[in-house]
Motif scaffolding. Structure first.
Motif, mmCIF file in Angstrom:
data_model
loop_
_atom_site.group_PDB
_atom_site.id
_atom_site.type_symbol
_atom_site.label_atom_id
_atom_site.label_comp_id
_atom_site.label_asym_id
_atom_site.label_seq_id
_atom_site.Cartn_x
_atom_site.Cartn_y
_atom_site.Cartn_z
ATOM 1 N N ASN A 1 0.837 -1.201 0.000
ATOM 2 C CA ASN A 1 0.000 0.000 0.000
ATOM 3 C C ASN A 1 0.874 1.255 0.000
ATOM 4 N N LEU A 2 1.751 1.318 -0.997
ATOM 5 C CA LEU A 2 2.671 2.439 -1.158
ATOM 6 C C LEU A 2 2.351 3.141 -2.470
ATOM 7 N N TYR A 3 2.233 4.475 -2.418
ATOM 8 C CA TYR A 3 1.864 5.251 -3.605
ATOM 9 C C TYR A 3 2.802 6.444 -3.760
ATOM 10 N N VAL A 4 3.062 6.791 -5.008
ATOM 11 C CA VAL A 4 3.778 8.015 -5.365
ATOM 12 C C VAL A 4 2.798 8.916 -6.106
ATOM 13 N N ARG A 5 2.797 10.208 -5.802
ATOM 14 C CA ARG A 5 1.833 11.099 -6.444
ATOM 15 C C ARG A 5 2.497 12.391 -6.914
ATOM 16 N N LEU A 6 1.950 12.933 -7.990
ATOM 17 C CA LEU A 6 2.416 14.187 -8.580
ATOM 18 C C LEU A 6 1.194 14.988 -9.019
ATOM 19 N N PHE A 7 1.281 16.299 -8.925
ATOM 20 C CA PHE A 7 0.215 17.097 -9.549
ATOM 21 C C PHE A 7 0.724 18.477 -9.926
ATOM 22 N N TYR A 8 0.068 19.018 -10.961
ATOM 23 C CA TYR A 8 0.281 20.385 -11.426
ATOM 24 C C TYR A 8 -1.092 21.018 -11.600
ATOM 25 N N LYS A 9 -1.206 22.290 -11.210
ATOM 26 C CA LYS A 9 -2.481 22.976 -11.395
ATOM 27 C C LYS A 9 -2.238 24.471 -11.543
ATOM 28 N N HIS A 10 -2.990 25.056 -12.461
ATOM 29 C CA HIS A 10 -2.951 26.492 -12.685
ATOM 30 C C HIS A 10 -4.296 27.072 -12.258
ATOM 31 N N VAL A 11 -4.271 28.060 -11.346
ATOM 32 C CA VAL A 11 -5.506 28.672 -10.859
ATOM 33 C C VAL A 11 -5.344 30.186 -10.877
ATOM 34 N N PHE A 12 -6.458 30.881 -10.790
ATOM 35 C CA PHE A 12 -6.412 32.332 -10.675
ATOM 36 C C PHE A 12 -7.623 32.785 -9.876
ATOM 37 N N ARG A 13 -7.506 33.961 -9.321
ATOM 38 C CA ARG A 13 -8.647 34.525 -8.604
ATOM 39 C C ARG A 13 -8.877 35.935 -9.107
ATOM 40 N N VAL A 14 -10.135 36.254 -9.369
ATOM 41 C CA VAL A 14 -10.473 37.574 -9.877
ATOM 42 C C VAL A 14 -10.537 38.556 -8.714
ATOM 43 N N PRO A 15 -10.307 39.834 -8.956
ATOM 44 C CA PRO A 15 -10.412 40.819 -7.874
ATOM 45 C C PRO A 15 -11.819 40.828 -7.281
ATOM 46 N N THR A 16 -11.894 41.033 -5.979
ATOM 47 C CA THR A 16 -13.181 41.097 -5.302
ATOM 48 C C THR A 16 -13.838 42.453 -5.573
ATOM 49 N N PHE A 17 -15.104 42.571 -5.195
ATOM 50 C CA PHE A 17 -15.788 43.858 -5.320
ATOM 51 C C PHE A 17 -15.087 44.925 -4.463
ATOM 52 N N ASN A 18 -14.579 44.525 -3.287
ATOM 53 C CA ASN A 18 -13.831 45.492 -2.468
ATOM 54 C C ASN A 18 -12.564 45.952 -3.178
ATOM 55 N N ASP A 19 -11.837 45.016 -3.814
ATOM 56 C CA ASP A 19 -10.618 45.377 -4.546
ATOM 57 C C ASP A 19 -10.902 46.374 -5.667
ATOM 58 N N LEU A 20 -12.027 46.183 -6.333
ATOM 59 C CA LEU A 20 -12.333 46.987 -7.516
ATOM 60 C C LEU A 20 -13.023 48.308 -7.200
ATOM 61 N N TYR A 21 -13.917 48.313 -6.181
ATOM 62 C CA TYR A 21 -14.821 49.448 -6.044
ATOM 63 C C TYR A 21 -14.823 50.115 -4.671
ATOM 64 N N TYR A 22 -14.087 49.566 -3.692
ATOM 65 C CA TYR A 22 -14.246 50.074 -2.334
ATOM 66 C C TYR A 22 -13.732 51.509 -2.194
ATOM 67 N N LEU A 23 -14.646 52.449 -1.997
ATOM 68 C CA LEU A 23 -14.339 53.854 -1.790
ATOM 69 C C LEU A 23 -13.222 54.319 -2.726
ATOM 70 N N ARG A 24 -12.166 54.986 -2.175
ATOM 71 C CA ARG A 24 -11.078 55.488 -3.018
ATOM 72 C C ARG A 24 -9.973 54.457 -3.217
ATOM 73 N N MET A 25 -10.065 53.293 -2.574
ATOM 74 C CA MET A 25 -9.003 52.286 -2.691
ATOM 75 C C MET A 25 -9.149 51.435 -3.936
ATOM 76 N N GLY A 26 -10.353 51.311 -4.450
ATOM 77 C CA GLY A 26 -10.610 50.395 -5.550
ATOM 78 C C GLY A 26 -9.873 50.761 -6.826
ATOM 79 N N ASN A 27 -9.532 49.732 -7.593
ATOM 80 C CA ASN A 27 -8.841 49.931 -8.872
ATOM 81 C C ASN A 27 -9.510 49.027 -9.900
ATOM 82 N N ARG A 28 -10.222 49.629 -10.839
ATOM 83 C CA ARG A 28 -11.008 48.845 -11.786
ATOM 84 C C ARG A 28 -10.162 48.261 -12.911
ATOM 85 N N ASN A 29 -8.882 48.542 -12.924
ATOM 86 C CA ASN A 29 -7.995 47.987 -13.946
ATOM 87 C C ASN A 29 -7.189 46.785 -13.447
#
Length: 664
Positions: free
Chosen positions: A433-461
């Motif tokens: 019961n011996l196993y070898v494992r490998l993995f690769y994964k590419h992920v991303f996260r989009v900016p939150t509403f706070n990141d984009l629009y919160y008062l004067r801190m937000g950046n829509r770009n």
């Protein structure tokens, strides 16, 4: 390198590895055990998994004296839980230093979302009705899942209990009462009813109250004083109803209605001898979800779900810096979500799943000139799994499209992204019961509403923040030198984060920017051992250790270049030991965290000291006239360690808790 993985994934998805055998999805089964009807999902295998997987059951959490979901999660290897102190403090999860934004949270198979902040407070989930908590890094072997499950670097899955009926009864009732230090009172109730031979209903409810006023030691230079933590109180209640039905055509229908409400104090940081803060937070969350699953034949299966989510919060800060003496923010989120997945398992060794999700999110608040953003998200994933003897290969290709609308101002550009992933589990010797494992994964996260629009801190770009994961590991389980059971898993990994979203000072205000690059090297080791000490006396030991080097590579000219990123210890680990005896069970747990830094520059002024927290738990379970009773006593942090997880947010010292439950 990325092109190679795209080709490998597309080759697997195209069926180049041949056709398949085994059933891919965990399925609900009903068994009759000593006149107790049990309906549950099969526990995933930690050793055979092609990607790192950690599982803890509700029984284990109860036995080890965990007080909250955060207590259980922070004992997983490679996990950082940011805890702002106290019972009502916010608690968020980061897997392998990628940040809480890259950690998905699933509740009974459907994602919990927060488009405004992008991270989930796991402190709101009760442990009283939880049957299992699973943390998967990368992707689980079960590919028959919604597309959202493939969109995060790590997924924390919370599975609630299914109804159990003892003997010939058509109902079950569980009552539980917890009480303890700092004014903790926490009663809960769980009622289940069999409505028909294949249909059951359960209702859960719990109430939590604590004043959260606890003592702590404050050190400031040579001065050491004993203070009290104020404004850390909480008053909350939660209820949910679940319907489970197996139809005549063997299809399954589930439905859930959930409501949570809380009022809590936000204690703030203890700075300049100011132990009191006047920030308050009110939360309300309602959601309703329904799922359907049908296996038409051994080759074809369908799974679908719908969800509506409503979240409301009110934040108040009383401070003379405001013209009116206080600031009040109100936010309201709504989400409509749908998912459908199709499973195809031809005769052979390959399974295919095509899943597509759609979500609509909207945020409104009481800010002046609010943009009232709306987000449309479409996610489609094609996955395949090859399994033959000791080889398992999983491949995925996720396509994401996001469009936004705003009531005022510029609208961000549409976002399109393809994200591949592949994992391999290999058993070199089929008789071991011996196993070898490998993995690769590419992920991303989009900016939150706070990141984009919160008062004067937000950046829509803002651009999406991307992360690439690589992992190699080895796992083993079996019997060894008198041990009834033993298992060991060891993984080494490398993650790279690009276009990290950070807040940077721009003249007189802070602004959200894409400026970060982080390299993360690490290793996780976990071990379990079970053995008998004497007749009817057993011992179970679990241990884990994590080493991480997560360094900032954003700018060679900055003083923090190649410094450890904030709140990431290089060394951390946990240990638990349970002694199971006929008359009483005793459990001990320890959590150890090395020093880390509160700010990007690794200097003494930013350093947070290492700590070790020890907990002791004693419990006894017995039956009388068919009714099951359970008593438990816990001493948390019995060494009275004075420490902080977040700088200037002191954690409680020694505390006590008693609980009693009865099941009819």
């Amino acid at each position: 390198m990325r092109l190679f993985f795209y080709r490998l994934v597309l080759c697997l998805l195209g069926g180049g590895l041949g056709p398949v055998s085994a059933q891919t999805a965990d399925t609900a089964r009903v068994h009759q055990l000593q006149q107790v009807e049990v309906s549950a999902t099969r526990r995933p295998s930690v050793v055979r998994s092609a990607a790192p997987l950690q599982v803890v059951s509700g029984v284990e959490m109860e036995r080890l004296g965990y007080q909250s979901l955060a207590d259980a999660v922070r004992r997983f290897s490679g996990v950082t839980v940011k805890d702002y102190g106290g019972i009502g403090g916010l608690k968020t999860v980061s897997v392998r230093s990628l940040g809480a934004y890259h950690t998905g949270v699933m509740y009974d198979g459907i994602a919990v979302s927060n488009c405004q902040a992008g991270q989930i407070d796991i402190g709101r989930f009760s442990l009283d009705n939880v049957s299992r908590v699973t943390l998967a890094v990368g992707q689980e072997d079960d590919i028959f899942q919604p597309a959202r499950m493939f969109a995060s670097a790590g997924v924390l899955s919370i599975q609630t209990q299914r109804p159990e009926f003892r003997g010939n009864r058509d109902y079950s009732l569980q009552l539980r009462m917890k009480g303890g230090s700092f004014g903790l009172v926490n009663p809960s109730l769980r009622y289940a009813r069999r409505l028909a031979s294949r249909t059951s209903l359960s209702i859960d409810g719990d109430f939590l109250r604590a004043d959260g006023t606890y003592p702590f030691t404050l050190k400031n230079g040579q001065s050491v004083t004993r203070e009290k933590r104020y404004n850390s109180d909480i008053l909350s209640w939660h209820t949910e109803a679940n319907l489970y039905s197996l139809l005549r055509d063997s299809s399954r229908v589930t439905a859930k209605v959930y409501y949570f409400q809380s009022e809590r104090g936000l204690p703030g940081g203890v700075i300049f001898y100011n132990p009191y803060n006047k920030e308050r937070l009110w939360d309300r969350n309602f959601f309703a979800q329904a799922g359907y699953e049908k296996h038409f034949n051994p080759r074809w299966a369908l799974k679908s779900a719908l969800k509506y989510n409503y979240s409301w919060n009110r934040y108040m800060d009383v401070n003379n810096k405001y013209a009116s003496g206080k600031q009040i923010d109100r936010n309201r989120q709504q989400e409509y979500y749908a998912t459908v997945s199709g499973l195809y398992t031809p005769k052979g060794r390959v399974s295919y799943v095509l899943a597509t999700d759609f979500a609509y999110n909207r945020l409104t608040n009481n800010f002046t000139d609010t943009p009232r953003p709306e987000r449309y998200t479409s996610q489609t994933v094609l996955t395949a799994r090859y399994r033959h003897k000791g080889v398992t290969v999983n491949g995925m290709l996720l396509a994401t499209y996001i469009k936004e609308k705003v009531a005022s101002g510029d609208c961000p550009d549409d976002k399109r992204r393809l994200s591949p992933g592949v994992s391999l589990s290999l058993q070199p010797w089929l008789d071991r019961n011996l196993y070898v494992r490998l993995f690769y994964k590419h992920v991303f996260r989009v900016p939150t509403f706070n990141d984009l629009y919160y008062l004067r801190m937000g950046n829509r770009n803002l651009k999406p923040e991307t992360a690439v994961q690589y992992n190699a590991g080895i796992t083993w389980s079996g019997q060894w030198k008198g041990l009834e059971y033993a298992s060991v898993t060891a993984d080494v990994y490398y993650n790279r984060v690009e276009d990290k979203i950070v807040a940077l000072p721009m003249m007189y205000v802070w602004k959200m920017m894409n400026m970060g690059t982080v390299d993360i090297w690490g290793s996780d080791v976990k071990g379990t051992a079970e053995f008998g000490i004497a007749r009817r006396i057993h011992c179970r030991i679990n241990g884990s250790y994590t080493w991480q080097r997560a360094i900032d590579l954003t700018d060679k000219n900055e003083k923090n270049y190649k410094d450890q990123i904030p709140y990431t210890p290089q060394h951390s680990g946990s240990l638990s030991a349970s002694l199971l005896m006929p008359w009483v069970n005793v459990s001990y747990t320890a959590l150890v965290c090395g020093e880390r830094y509160a700010l990007p520059q690794n200097v003494a002024a930013n350093r947070i000291d290492r700590y070790a927290e020890h907990t002791l738990s004693v419990n006894r379970e017995f039956q009388w006239h068919g009714t099951r009773f359970r008593l438990q006593a816990d001493v948390v942090n019995f060494t009275d360690e004075q420490y902080s997880v977040i700088q200037y947010y002191p954690m409680p010292g020694r505390s006590y808790r008693l609980s009693a439950s009865v099941v009819f």
